[in-house]
Design a protein around this motif. Structure first.
Motif, PDB file in Angstrom:
ATOM      1  N   TRP A 162     -29.486 -33.321 -34.825  1.00 47.98           N
ATOM      2  CA  TRP A 162     -29.339 -33.440 -33.382  1.00 47.98           C
ATOM      3  C   TRP A 162     -28.955 -32.085 -32.796  1.00 47.98           C
ATOM      4  CZ3 TRP A 162     -24.660 -32.199 -31.178  1.00 47.98           C
ATOM      5  CH2 TRP A 162     -23.574 -32.107 -32.042  1.00 47.98           C
ATOM      6  N   GLN A 163     -29.202 -31.933 -31.493  1.00 48.08           N
ATOM      7  CA  GLN A 163     -28.770 -30.738 -30.777  1.00 48.08           C
ATOM      8  C   GLN A 163     -28.719 -31.052 -29.287  1.00 48.08           C
ATOM      9  OE1 GLN A 163     -31.690 -27.725 -31.686  1.00 48.08           O
ATOM     10  NE2 GLN A 163     -32.950 -28.289 -29.944  1.00 48.08           N
ATOM     11  N   VAL A 164     -27.870 -30.320 -28.568  1.00 47.92           N
ATOM     12  CA  VAL A 164     -27.753 -30.486 -27.123  1.00 47.92           C
ATOM     13  C   VAL A 164     -28.111 -29.159 -26.474  1.00 47.92           C
ATOM     14  CG1 VAL A 164     -26.232 -31.030 -25.194  1.00 47.92           C
ATOM     15  CG2 VAL A 164     -25.894 -32.163 -27.397  1.00 47.92           C
ATOM     16  N   ASP A 165     -29.001 -29.204 -25.496  1.00 45.05           N
ATOM     17  CA  ASP A 165     -29.365 -28.015 -24.732  1.00 45.05           C
ATOM     18  C   ASP A 165     -28.578 -28.038 -23.429  1.00 45.05           C
ATOM     19  OD1 ASP A 165     -30.455 -25.896 -23.390  1.00 45.05           O
ATOM     20  OD2 ASP A 165     -32.530 -26.544 -23.588  1.00 45.05           O
ATOM     21  N   VAL A 166     -27.444 -27.333 -23.402  1.00 45.21           N
ATOM     22  CA  VAL A 166     -26.604 -27.326 -22.204  1.00 45.21           C
ATOM     23  C   VAL A 166     -27.147 -26.390 -21.122  1.00 45.21           C
ATOM     24  CG1 VAL A 166     -24.494 -28.058 -23.381  1.00 45.21           C
ATOM     25  CG2 VAL A 166     -25.008 -25.625 -23.192  1.00 45.21           C
ATOM     26  N   GLN A 167     -28.230 -25.680 -21.413  1.00 53.14           N
ATOM     27  CA  GLN A 167     -28.836 -24.790 -20.429  1.00 53.14           C
ATOM     28  C   GLN A 167     -29.752 -25.537 -19.458  1.00 53.14           C
ATOM     29  OE1 GLN A 167     -27.767 -21.618 -20.357  1.00 53.14           O
ATOM     30  NE2 GLN A 167     -26.493 -22.196 -22.088  1.00 53.14           N
ATOM     31  N   THR A 168     -30.220 -26.716 -19.833  1.00 50.04           N
ATOM     32  CA  THR A 168     -31.099 -27.491 -18.958  1.00 50.04           C
ATOM     33  C   THR A 168     -30.260 -28.300 -17.974  1.00 50.04           C
ATOM     34  OG1 THR A 168     -31.158 -29.376 -20.455  1.00 50.04           O
ATOM     35  CG2 THR A 168     -32.882 -27.723 -20.743  1.00 50.04           C
ATOM     36  N   PRO A 169     -30.790 -28.574 -16.782  1.00 48.56           N
ATOM     37  CA  PRO A 169     -30.033 -29.355 -15.792  1.00 48.56           C
ATOM     38  C   PRO A 169     -29.637 -30.749 -16.292  1.00 48.56           C
ATOM     39  CG  PRO A 169     -31.962 -28.351 -14.782  1.00 48.56           C
ATOM     40  CD  PRO A 169     -32.067 -28.105 -16.259  1.00 48.56           C
ATOM     41  N   ASP A 170     -30.472 -31.363 -17.122  1.00 49.96           N
ATOM     42  CA  ASP A 170     -30.188 -32.708 -17.627  1.00 49.96           C
ATOM     43  C   ASP A 170     -29.337 -32.710 -18.888  1.00 49.96           C
ATOM     44  OD1 ASP A 170     -31.534 -33.934 -15.566  1.00 49.96           O
ATOM     45  OD2 ASP A 170     -33.398 -34.174 -16.683  1.00 49.96           O
ATOM     46  N   LYS A 171     -28.947 -31.514 -19.390  1.00 52.95           N
ATOM     47  CA  LYS A 171     -28.123 -31.417 -20.608  1.00 52.95           C
ATOM     48  C   LYS A 171     -28.715 -32.296 -21.709  1.00 52.95           C
ATOM     49  CE  LYS A 171     -25.316 -29.090 -17.984  1.00 52.95           C
ATOM     50  NZ  LYS A 171     -25.803 -27.804 -17.591  1.00 52.95           N
ATOM     51  N   VAL A 172     -29.930 -31.974 -22.112  1.00 54.27           N
ATOM     52  CA  VAL A 172     -30.723 -32.837 -22.980  1.00 54.27           C
ATOM     53  C   VAL A 172     -30.236 -32.809 -24.428  1.00 54.27           C
ATOM     54  CG1 VAL A 172     -33.035 -33.273 -23.892  1.00 54.27           C
ATOM     55  CG2 VAL A 172     -32.745 -32.645 -21.505  1.00 54.27           C
ATOM     56  N   LEU A 173     -29.961 -34.016 -24.937  1.00 51.24           N
ATOM     57  CA  LEU A 173     -29.649 -34.216 -26.349  1.00 51.24           C
ATOM     58  C   LEU A 173     -30.935 -34.633 -27.038  1.00 51.24           C
ATOM     59  CD1 LEU A 173     -27.908 -34.956 -28.901  1.00 51.24           C
ATOM     60  CD2 LEU A 173     -27.628 -37.201 -27.860  1.00 51.24           C
ATOM     61  N   THR A 174     -31.302 -33.925 -28.095  1.00 48.73           N
ATOM     62  CA  THR A 174     -32.449 -34.287 -28.914  1.00 48.73           C
ATOM     63  C   THR A 174     -31.916 -34.713 -30.274  1.00 48.73           C
ATOM     64  OG1 THR A 174     -33.772 -32.604 -27.787  1.00 48.73           O
ATOM     65  CG2 THR A 174     -34.644 -33.463 -29.857  1.00 48.73           C
ATOM     66  N   ALA A 175     -32.333 -35.898 -30.714  1.00 48.07           N
ATOM     67  CA  ALA A 175     -31.837 -36.422 -31.987  1.00 48.07           C
ATOM     68  C   ALA A 175     -32.981 -36.993 -32.800  1.00 48.07           C
ATOM     69  CB  ALA A 175     -30.785 -37.497 -31.746  1.00 48.07           C
ATOM     70  N   GLU A 176     -32.915 -36.790 -34.106  1.00 47.88           N
ATOM     71  CA  GLU A 176     -33.859 -37.401 -35.038  1.00 47.88           C
ATOM     72  C   GLU A 176     -33.215 -38.695 -35.516  1.00 47.88           C
ATOM     73  OE1 GLU A 176     -36.894 -36.293 -35.928  1.00 47.88           O
ATOM     74  OE2 GLU A 176     -36.717 -34.541 -34.660  1.00 47.88           O
ATOM     75  N   ALA A 177     -33.695 -39.815 -34.996  1.00 44.21           N
ATOM     76  CA  ALA A 177     -33.096 -41.106 -35.344  1.00 44.21           C
ATOM     77  C   ALA A 177     -34.144 -42.197 -35.228  1.00 44.21           C
ATOM     78  CB  ALA A 177     -31.919 -41.401 -34.426  1.00 44.21           C
ATOM     79  N   SER A 178     -33.857 -43.332 -35.834  1.00 44.97           N
ATOM     80  CA  SER A 178     -34.792 -44.452 -35.773  1.00 44.97           C
ATOM     81  C   SER A 178     -34.427 -45.438 -34.674  1.00 44.97           C
ATOM     82  CB  SER A 178     -34.833 -45.166 -37.122  1.00 44.97           C
ATOM     83  OG  SER A 178     -33.527 -45.538 -37.504  1.00 44.97           O
ATOM     84  N   ASN A 179     -33.241 -45.280 -34.091  1.00 45.18           N
ATOM     85  CA  ASN A 179     -32.776 -46.248 -33.122  1.00 45.18           C
ATOM     86  C   ASN A 179     -32.018 -45.547 -31.988  1.00 45.18           C
ATOM     87  OD1 ASN A 179     -31.409 -48.321 -31.769  1.00 45.18           O
ATOM     88  ND2 ASN A 179     -31.256 -49.543 -33.625  1.00 45.18           N
ATOM     89  N   ALA A 180     -32.519 -45.653 -30.775  1.00 42.78           N
ATOM     90  CA  ALA A 180     -31.893 -44.998 -29.625  1.00 42.78           C
ATOM     91  C   ALA A 180     -30.504 -45.544 -29.343  1.00 42.78           C
ATOM     92  CB  ALA A 180     -32.773 -45.149 -28.392  1.00 42.78           C
ATOM     93  N   SER A 181     -30.293 -46.838 -29.585  1.00 47.71           N
ATOM     94  CA  SER A 181     -28.991 -47.423 -29.274  1.00 47.71           C
ATOM     95  C   SER A 181     -27.883 -46.863 -30.165  1.00 47.71           C
ATOM     96  CB  SER A 181     -29.040 -48.949 -29.356  1.00 47.71           C
ATOM     97  OG  SER A 181     -29.294 -49.373 -30.668  1.00 47.71           O
ATOM     98  N   VAL A 182     -28.210 -46.487 -31.394  1.00 49.45           N
ATOM     99  CA  VAL A 182     -27.218 -45.894 -32.294  1.00 49.45           C
ATOM    100  C   VAL A 182     -26.731 -44.557 -31.734  1.00 49.45           C
ATOM    101  CG1 VAL A 182     -26.897 -44.869 -34.588  1.00 49.45           C
ATOM    102  CG2 VAL A 182     -28.084 -47.045 -34.357  1.00 49.45           C
ATOM    103  N   VAL A 183     -27.662 -43.756 -31.237  1.00 45.89           N
ATOM    104  CA  VAL A 183     -27.318 -42.454 -30.657  1.00 45.89           C
ATOM    105  C   VAL A 183     -26.494 -42.658 -29.389  1.00 45.89           C
ATOM    106  CG1 VAL A 183     -28.218 -40.300 -29.715  1.00 45.89           C
ATOM    107  CG2 VAL A 183     -29.388 -41.405 -31.639  1.00 45.89           C
ATOM    108  N   LYS A 184     -26.942 -43.550 -28.523  1.00 51.30           N
ATOM    109  CA  LYS A 184     -26.240 -43.807 -27.264  1.00 51.30           C
ATOM    110  C   LYS A 184     -24.823 -44.302 -27.533  1.00 51.30           C
ATOM    111  CE  LYS A 184     -26.623 -46.022 -22.829  1.00 51.30           C
ATOM    112  NZ  LYS A 184     -27.353 -46.805 -21.894  1.00 51.30           N
TER     113      LYS A 184
END
Length: 68
Positions: free
Chosen positions: A32-54
């Protein structure tokens, strides 16, 4: 596994340090990684389930909304 993207309210290095143990436990270190430079502060994660990340982000005290 798929690449998932989330809009977050993670704003700085201190925030990233706070969420690190939660995300490392949920999806694994280096998946996983977070891009704090973007306005949406985008977290990108390699996962099989979005709810686990959330849930990991929310457990750390932050918000995450899936980006389409």
């Amino acid at each position: 596994m798929e690449t998932l993207k989330f809009k977050t309210n993670i704003k700085c290095g201190g925030c990233i340090a706070t969420v690190t143990p939660f995300l490392n436990e949920a999806v694994g270190e280096g998946h996983w990684q977070v891009d704090v430079q973007t306005p949406d502060k985008v977290l990108t994660a390699e996962a099989s389930n979005a709810s686990v990340v959330k849930q990991a982000i929310e457990k750390a005290g932050y918000k995450a909304e899936p980006l389409n």
